[in-house]
Enzyme design. Structure first.
Site, PDB file in Angstrom:
ATOM      1  CG  ASP A 108      -2.095   1.019   1.011  1.00 60.17           C
ATOM      2  OD1 ASP A 108      -3.010   1.008   0.634  1.00 60.17           O
ATOM      3  OD2 ASP A 108      -1.866   2.051   1.857  1.00 60.17           O
ATOM      4  NE  ARG A 109      -0.525   6.716   0.865  1.00 62.88           N
ATOM      5  CZ  ARG A 109      -1.140   7.216  -0.281  1.00 62.88           C
ATOM      6  NH1 ARG A 109      -1.926   6.818  -1.339  1.00 62.88           N
ATOM      7  NH2 ARG A 109      -0.985   8.434  -0.308  1.00 62.88           N
ATOM      8  NE  ARG A 112      -0.345   4.390  -3.651  1.00 66.34           N
ATOM      9  CZ  ARG A 112      -0.624   3.934  -4.632  1.00 66.34           C
ATOM     10  NH1 ARG A 112       0.075   4.266  -5.872  1.00 66.34           N
ATOM     11  NH2 ARG A 112      -1.676   3.056  -5.012  1.00 66.34           N
ATOM     12  CG  HIS A 153      -9.423   6.005   0.720  1.00 72.70           C
ATOM     13  ND1 HIS A 153     -10.040   5.019  -0.217  1.00 72.70           N
ATOM     14  CD2 HIS A 153      -8.209   5.689   1.036  1.00 72.70           C
ATOM     15  CE1 HIS A 153      -8.696   4.060  -0.822  1.00 72.70           C
ATOM     16  NE2 HIS A 153      -7.813   4.692   0.141  1.00 72.70           N
ATOM     17  CD1 TRP A 154      -6.967   6.363  -2.435  1.00 73.77           C
ATOM     18  CD2 TRP A 154      -5.835   7.360  -4.115  1.00 73.77           C
ATOM     19  NE1 TRP A 154      -5.964   5.695  -2.493  1.00 73.77           N
ATOM     20  CE2 TRP A 154      -5.147   6.153  -3.595  1.00 73.77           C
ATOM     21  CE3 TRP A 154      -5.231   8.090  -5.266  1.00 73.77           C
ATOM     22  CZ2 TRP A 154      -3.956   5.531  -4.280  1.00 73.77           C
ATOM     23  CZ3 TRP A 154      -3.948   7.490  -5.752  1.00 73.77           C
ATOM     24  CH2 TRP A 154      -3.541   6.370  -5.501  1.00 73.77           C
ATOM     25  CE1 TYR A 215      -4.998   7.235   0.533  1.00 68.55           C
ATOM     26  CE2 TYR A 215      -3.905   7.557   2.601  1.00 68.55           C
ATOM     27  CZ  TYR A 215      -4.370   6.844   1.822  1.00 68.55           C
ATOM     28  OH  TYR A 215      -4.500   5.481   1.838  1.00 68.55           O
ATOM     29  CG  HIS A 281      -5.681  -3.452   0.309  1.00 67.02           C
ATOM     30  ND1 HIS A 281      -4.769  -2.713  -0.789  1.00 67.02           N
ATOM     31  CD2 HIS A 281      -5.393  -2.392   1.457  1.00 67.02           C
ATOM     32  CE1 HIS A 281      -3.926  -2.113  -0.296  1.00 67.02           C
ATOM     33  NE2 HIS A 281      -4.217  -1.517   1.087  1.00 67.02           N
TER      34      HIS A 281
END
Length: 301
Positions: A108-109, A112, A153-154, A215, A281
């Protein structure tokens, strides 16, 4: 996390900023860094970390703003929570622990952050695993109704402070549960001890604000960094494993996640991967054995 792991808190960056990164370390052997995603912490890696520590030095950290790591100032254009800042944190942590090069597994994050580390610190990373994401710029460039619905949510979190923060404050733990039980997963997939830690963090207004800033950076300064990297021809240049949940959002994309990531690499052959059936996820929580086996096979390859 396994009891044999030793916790640490390491300062990173400019001392005047007072940023410390919390994490744990265990095992012995080739180093591998584990980076969690939203809305979790390093606690998500328990089963995988325990297995890898049999023959690797495993480092699992909390990203800045998450878990027990520091929550620095937002910075101009949300730079305080840019993936570039987070990647620099993690590279410095590994330097402090004595590792010049290392493998990275990110979810997930954290995946990134791993992608940004591959571009900003290419000489440091030997191998990378990216769990259940598509590139940030790709996501924003390919928004359709289905993606906007799944990733609402983004677009909620990037609204100006402190609107999302105030709305979530009405029932933060209830909202957290809706997230952890979403995206093709179920709330009961998360171990009770780890879930309690996520709840403690999300109950903290400062932590929630930091996560929103993550975000907000993703929709602003991170896209600027991605565009600059693309213009400079920066690509993934090491073997990279891409895994995604067969029940999740990433696998429902019109293009195969594997093909999307292959375009981000200097050589498409560097990128391998597959869907993990029976998972949404949260791959590590839902399919710990299968995920661990896939990651171990890749790291040992």
């Amino acid at each position: 996390m396994p009891e044999a792991f030793t916790p640490f808190d390491l300062p990173v960056g400019d001392p005047a900023d007072g940023v410390t990164i919390h994490g744990v370390r265990g095992g012995d052997g080739p180093p591998v860094l584990l980076l969690h995603g939203f809305p979790q912490s390093h606690a998500m890696w328990g089963p995988l970390a325990a297995d890898l520590a049999r023959d690797h030095t495993v480092v699992a950290t909390d990203l800045r703003g998450y878990g027990e790591s520091a929550r620095p100032a937002d910075g101009e254009n949300h730079a305080g929570y840019a993936f570039r800042a987070m990647a620099a944190d993690q590279a410095e942590v590994m330097t402090s622990l004595g590792f010049d090069t290392f493998a990275v597994v990110g979810h997930d994050r954290g995946a990134r952050v791993t992608h940004r580390m591959l571009l900003d610190h290419p000489a440091r990373v030997t191998r990378a695993a990216l769990l259940d994401i598509l590139p940030t710029a790709y996501v924003y460039d390919h928004v359709d109704r289905a993606l906007a619905t799944a990733y609402y949510h983004w677009f909620f979190f990037i609204q100006p402070a402190d609107l999302p923060e105030r709305l979530i404050a009405g029932d933060p733990v209830g909202y957290l549960h809706s997230l952890l039980g979403g995206w093709g997963s179920g709330l009961d997939a998360h171990p009770a001890e780890a879930l309690a830690g996520y709840e403690r963090a999300f109950a903290d207004p400062a932590a929630r604000h930091a996560m929103m800033e993550d975000y907000r950076a993703g929709a602003s300064i991170d896209l600027e960094h991605d565009a600059a990297s693309a213009a400079a021809g920066e690509r993934i240049a090491v073997p990279t494993l891409v895994l995604w949940g067969g029940r999740g959002v990433v696998g429902a994309n019109a293009e195969s996640p594997l093909e999307v990531w292959r375009r981000a690499a200097a050589d498409p052959a560097l990128v391998t991967g597959r869907a993990l059936e029976g998972a949404g996820h949260f791959l590590v929580d839902e399919q710990p054995g299968v995920t661990t086996a896939a990651v171990r096979e890749f790291l040992d390859g």
